[in-house]
Design a protein around this motif. Structure first.
Motif, short mmCIF file in Angstrom:
data_model
loop_
_atom_site.label_atom_id
_atom_site.label_comp_id
_atom_site.label_asym_id
_atom_site.label_seq_id
_atom_site.Cartn_x
_atom_site.Cartn_y
_atom_site.Cartn_z
N PRO A 1 0.85 -1.19 0.00
CA PRO A 1 0.00 0.00 0.00
C PRO A 1 0.89 1.25 0.00
O PRO A 1 1.95 1.26 0.64
N VAL A 2 0.45 2.28 -0.71
CA VAL A 2 1.28 3.50 -0.78
C VAL A 2 1.05 4.34 0.47
O VAL A 2 -0.08 4.70 0.77
N PRO A 3 2.13 4.62 1.22
CA PRO A 3 1.96 5.39 2.47
C PRO A 3 1.65 6.86 2.18
O PRO A 3 2.00 7.39 1.13
N GLN A 4 0.98 7.49 3.15
CA GLN A 4 0.60 8.90 3.01
C GLN A 4 1.68 9.80 3.57
O GLN A 4 1.40 10.69 4.37
N ASP A 5 2.92 9.59 3.20
CA ASP A 5 3.99 10.48 3.62
C ASP A 5 5.05 10.49 2.52
O ASP A 5 4.80 9.98 1.41
N SER A 6 6.22 11.05 2.80
CA SER A 6 7.18 11.24 1.72
C SER A 6 7.88 9.94 1.30
O SER A 6 8.78 9.97 0.46
N MET B 1 8.68 0.81 -6.09
CA MET B 1 8.62 -0.64 -5.84
C MET B 1 7.48 -1.28 -6.63
O MET B 1 7.62 -2.34 -7.23
N ARG B 2 6.32 -0.62 -6.59
CA ARG B 2 5.15 -1.14 -7.31
C ARG B 2 5.39 -1.14 -8.82
O ARG B 2 5.02 -2.07 -9.52
N ALA C 1 8.13 -1.57 -10.33
CA ALA C 1 9.03 -2.67 -10.70
C ALA C 1 8.39 -4.04 -10.47
O ALA C 1 8.70 -5.01 -11.16
N ALA C 2 7.50 -4.12 -9.49
CA ALA C 2 7.03 -5.45 -9.06
C ALA C 2 5.69 -5.86 -9.65
O ALA C 2 5.39 -7.05 -9.71
N ILE C 3 4.88 -4.90 -10.06
CA ILE C 3 3.52 -5.23 -10.50
C ILE C 3 3.38 -5.11 -12.02
O ILE C 3 3.86 -4.14 -12.61
N GLY C 4 2.75 -6.11 -12.62
CA GLY C 4 2.47 -6.05 -14.06
C GLY C 4 3.67 -6.19 -14.96
O GLY C 4 3.63 -5.78 -16.12
N ALA C 5 4.74 -6.75 -14.44
CA ALA C 5 5.96 -6.83 -15.25
C ALA C 5 6.57 -8.22 -15.15
O ALA C 5 6.61 -8.81 -14.08
N GLY C 6 7.02 -8.73 -16.26
CA GLY C 6 7.74 -9.99 -16.21
C GLY C 6 6.83 -11.18 -16.42
O GLY C 6 5.61 -11.10 -16.24
#
Lengths: 302, 302
Positions: free
Chosen positions: A31-36, A44-45, A47-52
């Motif tokens: 999950p994408v955090p609500q900070d910097s 990370m997402r 590179a890791a999601i929807g690829a390969g």
């Protein structure tokens, strides 16, 4: 020779399922955090999601399937291997390493974000792999969790994938012979593929002495995978590959193809795949997915 | 207030012992291979052996000591934390990150070797950490091994150290307030210090509900450690620090010192250390090393 018939549609469906399951799992893990730190997790997402193709997770799941392992546990372990694979691609693509612009047909992480974010996103996917393996969802048995971590850590470090990457970096300066190229590839590519099969067996509670045939299968497909990669580097289509090709030749690196020639390399890869299939003979029809996967590895066009 | 007397000689001896033990352990973990990975392992050894104060391993060992844990097991776990710390320093020093030339008074890894080797050496120390934790020498109990891995993976990833590093990278562009700087430092520095204490408790088979006071101690020393670092960045001697100082100010980053002023920051650090000591009151004299370590953290000149 194995008597299992060609069933490519089985493999197509298996790839679709594992790609969907791995994407969903990473989506939940990240999950994408609500900070910097948002930018870091977005990288990370990316590179890791929807690829390969998800060859490694499919190896984990298909091996675990032989022993009736719960699918979501095997998908988790597959995500851990894939997180290691994804981090290694991010770092290998960096300007100080291979300096690649494209990966899976889209800009590499340091191009889409920036170099510092790419280094950190790789580091965080590396940590995520081990975080996933210690979650009770992956296995309720701590012995299994610890063994999964041990197998993956060994396969990815200086005695595994990253050690092979170091041998590859200095390959241009060295005149590797066939024995040394084989060793390099056993580490760089083979170690993580072998760990995928091993982790499937660990999840299936197969004791080490019962893993001999599976390890032989993994060794053979690891080598044939890399021979096929070397052939693709020479003969492949950059559009389909989604990355730059013909770099080995430009860098003067010895490969299976430069050392053996195209024809002998192709014959060797085909021979290894049939040998890999033979190692699974005792599993009969249950092993058909692993056998199709081995055949795909040498026939793929990307 | 705690009644334990100042015993700085206890701490001096403890530092000497842990430095020697950690160096010996890394020497044994990292034999140099007789192939082209030699350069990689030399870089890992350069970063991991003979460098740093070993605050984190000492935290593991001193915490584990409260519960009678075998020293070599605790040293192993301490080496795992230190391997994570060492990899993070290598990557943080890279040109695309902080671009530092000196670390522990000698050239940074990418200066002494090269950038590609530095990236890989960091990655391999990262993997080594988890490899060490899954060895039976670290614990014969797989439950303990799995819990150690989980604590370290969580503390070093995007929800820990590396997440804090990301917040730090973008700090120059953002106007962090005291709450945000505290959060950044809890992740960047605090998470790994807290994991060190946690891992000592895990080795000591302290159940989670028995770790409240230890966690409070760890949180307080984590914050005081970073306040002391910010004070050193302003007031310290670069020769003693063995690295470049006064970089935060140049980059316009908010720190505890810029937000609170030097005097208030120093008072806050001192208050946190005494509060940390109070959390260990129930351990009586057994906790004197952890208390000395907390005092050292704010008094150190490097």
């Amino acid at each position: 020779m194995t008597v299992v018939a060609d069933k490519p549609e089985l493999l197509t469906e298996a790839f679709q399922n594992i790609q969907s399951d791995v994407d969903s799992a990473f989506d939940a893990f990240l999950p994408v955090p609500q900070d910097s730190r948002a930018r870091l997790v977005e990288a990370m997402r990316y590179a890791a999601i929807g690829a390969g193709k998800r060859v490694r997770p499919l190896l984990v799941v298909a091996t675990a399937d032989l022993f009736g392992v719960n699918r979501s546990a095997a998908v988790n372990a597959g995500c851990a291997v894939e997180a290691i694979h994804a981090y290694s691609l991010i770092h290998d693509d960096l300007p100080c390493m291979d300096d690649d612009e494209l990966r899976h047909g889209k800009p590499t992480v340091h191009r889409a974000f920036d170099e510092a974010t790419a280094v950190l996103a790789g580091d965080c996917l590396h940590a995520l792999a081990f975080d996933i393996l210690t979650q009770p969802d992956t296995s309720t048995d701590p012995f299994v969790r610890a063994e999964l971590v041990g197998a993956l850590a060994k396969a990815s470090g200086h005695d595994g994938m990253a050690g092979g990457q170091m041998m590859d970096i200095v390959a241009g300066e060295q005149d590797y012979d066939l024995r040394q190229v084989t060793r390099l590839q056993q580490l760089k590519t083979g170690a993580l593929l072998a760990a995928s099969v091993e982790m499937g067996a660990v999840l299936g509670r197969v004791p080490p002495e019962g893993r001999t045939q599976l390890r032989a299968y993994a060794r053979d497909i690891g080598l044939s995978f890399q021979i096929a990669d070397d052939l693709l580097d020479v003969e492949g289509d950059e559009g389909k590959a989604g990355k730059a090709l013909r770099k080995d030749e430009a860098q003067g690196k010895a490969t299976f193809v430069t050392l053996m020639g195209v024809d002998a390399a192709r014959r060797q890869a085909g021979m290894l795949v049939e040998q890999a299939a033979d190692h699974l003979a005792s599993h009969g029809d249950d092993a058909r997915l692993l056998i199709e996967l081995a055949r795909f590895i040498v026939k793929r066009d990307h």
